[in-house]
Design an enzyme around this catalytic site. Sequence first.
Site, PDB file in Angstrom:
ATOM      1  N   ASN A 227       0.831  -1.209   0.000  1.00  0.00           N
ATOM      2  CA  ASN A 227       0.000   0.000   0.000  1.00  0.00           C
ATOM      3  C   ASN A 227       0.862   1.255   0.000  1.00  0.00           C
ATOM      4  OD1 ASN A 227      -2.406  -1.558   0.297  1.00  0.00           O
ATOM      5  ND2 ASN A 227      -1.915  -1.795   2.461  1.00  0.00           N
TER       6      ASN A 227
ATOM      7  N   HIS B 174     -13.806  -1.578   6.238  1.00  0.00           N
ATOM      8  CA  HIS B 174     -12.669  -2.304   6.820  1.00  0.00           C
ATOM      9  C   HIS B 174     -13.037  -2.940   8.170  1.00  0.00           C
ATOM     10  CE1 HIS B 174      -8.560  -2.592   8.609  1.00  0.00           C
ATOM     11  NE2 HIS B 174      -8.212  -2.802   7.358  1.00  0.00           N
TER      12      HIS B 174
ATOM     13  N   GLU C 261     -15.773   4.050   3.467  1.00  0.00           N
ATOM     14  CA  GLU C 261     -14.440   4.373   2.979  1.00  0.00           C
ATOM     15  C   GLU C 261     -14.627   5.261   1.760  1.00  0.00           C
ATOM     16  OE1 GLU C 261     -12.042   0.709   2.503  1.00  0.00           O
ATOM     17  OE2 GLU C 261     -12.991   0.052   4.346  1.00  0.00           O
TER      18      GLU C 261
ATOM     19  N   SER D  70     -10.737  -0.644   0.183  1.00  0.00           N
ATOM     20  CA  SER D  70      -9.405  -1.248   0.281  1.00  0.00           C
ATOM     21  C   SER D  70      -9.217  -2.484  -0.584  1.00  0.00           C
ATOM     22  CB  SER D  70      -9.103  -1.594   1.741  1.00  0.00           C
ATOM     23  OG  SER D  70     -10.029  -2.549   2.229  1.00  0.00           O
TER      24      SER D  70
ATOM     25  N   ASP E 299     -13.387   7.100   5.850  1.00  0.00           N
ATOM     26  CA  ASP E 299     -12.030   6.546   6.006  1.00  0.00           C
ATOM     27  C   ASP E 299     -11.306   6.675   4.659  1.00  0.00           C
ATOM     28  OD1 ASP E 299      -9.753   5.068   6.374  1.00  0.00           O
ATOM     29  OD2 ASP E 299     -10.760   3.289   7.186  1.00  0.00           O
TER      30      ASP E 299
ATOM     31  N   HIS F 252      -7.091   4.690   1.650  1.00  0.00           N
ATOM     32  CA  HIS F 252      -6.517   4.399   0.331  1.00  0.00           C
ATOM     33  C   HIS F 252      -6.695   5.559  -0.655  1.00  0.00           C
ATOM     34  CE1 HIS F 252      -5.646   0.273   1.463  1.00  0.00           C
ATOM     35  NE2 HIS F 252      -6.774   0.350   2.154  1.00  0.00           N
TER      36      HIS F 252
ATOM     37  N   LYS G  15       0.062   4.020   4.596  1.00  0.00           N
ATOM     38  CA  LYS G  15      -0.136   3.670   3.186  1.00  0.00           C
ATOM     39  C   LYS G  15       0.600   4.705   2.331  1.00  0.00           C
ATOM     40  CE  LYS G  15      -3.574   0.612   4.643  1.00  0.00           C
ATOM     41  NZ  LYS G  15      -4.759   0.529   5.481  1.00  0.00           N
TER      42      LYS G  15
HETATM   43  C1  LIG Z   1      -5.260  -0.335   6.559  1.00  0.00           C
HETATM   44  C2  LIG Z   1      -6.599   0.173   6.865  1.00  0.00           C
HETATM   45  C3  LIG Z   1      -6.943   0.548   8.164  1.00  0.00           C
HETATM   46  C4  LIG Z   1      -6.068   0.254   9.345  1.00  0.00           C
HETATM   47  O1  LIG Z   1      -4.955   1.049   9.393  1.00  0.00           O
HETATM   48  P1  LIG Z   1      -3.636   0.527  10.106  1.00  0.00           P
HETATM   49  O2  LIG Z   1      -2.824   1.736  10.286  1.00  0.00           O
HETATM   50  O3  LIG Z   1      -3.029  -0.470   9.175  1.00  0.00           O
HETATM   51  O4  LIG Z   1      -4.058  -0.096  11.406  1.00  0.00           O
HETATM   52  C5  LIG Z   1      -8.161   1.169   8.353  1.00  0.00           C
HETATM   53  N1  LIG Z   1      -9.018   1.362   7.337  1.00  0.00           N
HETATM   54  C6  LIG Z   1      -8.735   0.946   6.086  1.00  0.00           C
HETATM   55  C7  LIG Z   1      -9.732   1.164   4.999  1.00  0.00           C
HETATM   56  C8  LIG Z   1      -7.527   0.335   5.816  1.00  0.00           C
HETATM   57  O5  LIG Z   1      -7.260  -0.095   4.587  1.00  0.00           O
END
Ligand SMILES: *Cc1c(COP(=O)(O)O)cnc(C)c1O
Length: 413
Positions: free
Chosen positions: A48, A134, A196, A200, A225, A228, A259
Amino acid sequence: MNHFDRELTGRLDALRAQGLHRELRRVDTPQGTRIRIGSRTLLNFSSNDYLGLAGDPLLKEAAIQAVEKFGAGSGASRLICGSLAPHHELEEALANFKGTEAALSFSTGYATAIGTICTLLGKDDVIVLDKLVHACVVDAARLSGAKIRVFAHNDLEDLEKILKWTRRGELCESQTKSGTRVTHPSERRQTLIVTESVFSMDGDAAPLREIVALKEKHDAWLMVDEAHATGLYGKNRRGLVEESGAGGQIEIQMGTLGKAVGASGGYICGSRPLIDFLVNRARSFIFSTAPVPAAAAAATAGVRFIQSKAGEDRRKQLFERINELNSQSAIRNPQLKSAIIPVLIGDETRAVAASAALREQGIFVPAIRYPTVARGQARLRLTVTAIHTAEDISLLVAALRSVRNLQSAIANE
Ligand SMILES: *Cc1c(COP(=O)(O)O)cnc(C)c1O
């Protein structure tokens, strides 16, 4: 073998039988387009690290400087004595980057979701989730005790149906309590929608403008969120929220620092009252040692890089690679130009076999299976980064073509 280990061995065997067993693979190199696993160097299409910042000299230097100045550990939680200058610099950089009043960083994105959702909602409230959010949001929703409602992925009609239902409940409740249709603010149950922006495992996008309109109409809050999307979309690369133009109406903007930002951690951006309330109540923030100073400093360097001209160039480079992959093959995300490209296979065991066949060709692409995606929805999840070369993309396409298991999947898209 004692009873405990026998029991667990049995459970592991059951996972193997379903094609769901997982193993850690030791990587002996830094993150980049080439990683060494065992004795082999593989071309990596699995991370990522979309902008290639995880191994960037700029971030490494920032981390080294922070270690020199602030040491290896942070000593305590932020509210005790661990609130070091690098954490404050990061939060100022994040608020500036996202154009919000304030920001708060957490040790991981997972901890961000858990802390934030459980702080804002309790058992009298309702949380409304897109089907594909997620795992950390799902876990947070459960832990909060709120009533959970799930709408079909990106389905606005389904979302509105649920929002109407929440309003009905609210009115009935206020009528029985006070005999009128006016609800006292402290009695009113809250509804929080969580989605999101770029998903993801599918790499598609939520209809943010429409969701904002619905949440305004039905008096709900919205948390987006951007794990990505941060660094990749919008004029200032703030994310898909920026591109939607609805940032000002979204109460809670979440993202991760591990990421595209290239470091590790999670964040919430929003109003000053939101951030102050989280500092006071978010348990995953309060009862956890502050991230190490190196992580905060690397993340700050990542955020500043993204905001710079070099950050814009890096993003352009990423989308050039995505365009190359799209034009050389049928592999694309039809709805959004995205660095995440799922190649749906379905059966778990076949997905694992396809991933192994690609590895034979020197290409590393993981098979994503339940519980990361639904059963029978196993897939290869390809991710392209800005530091791949045009030649890397050609090598990937050639390898995908040579794997029999994949030909139909690719052609079907
Ligand atoms: C990776 C991810 C998370 C978690 O983040 P980390 O820092 O890896 O704990 C939360 N939401 C989404 C959509 C993700 O892809």
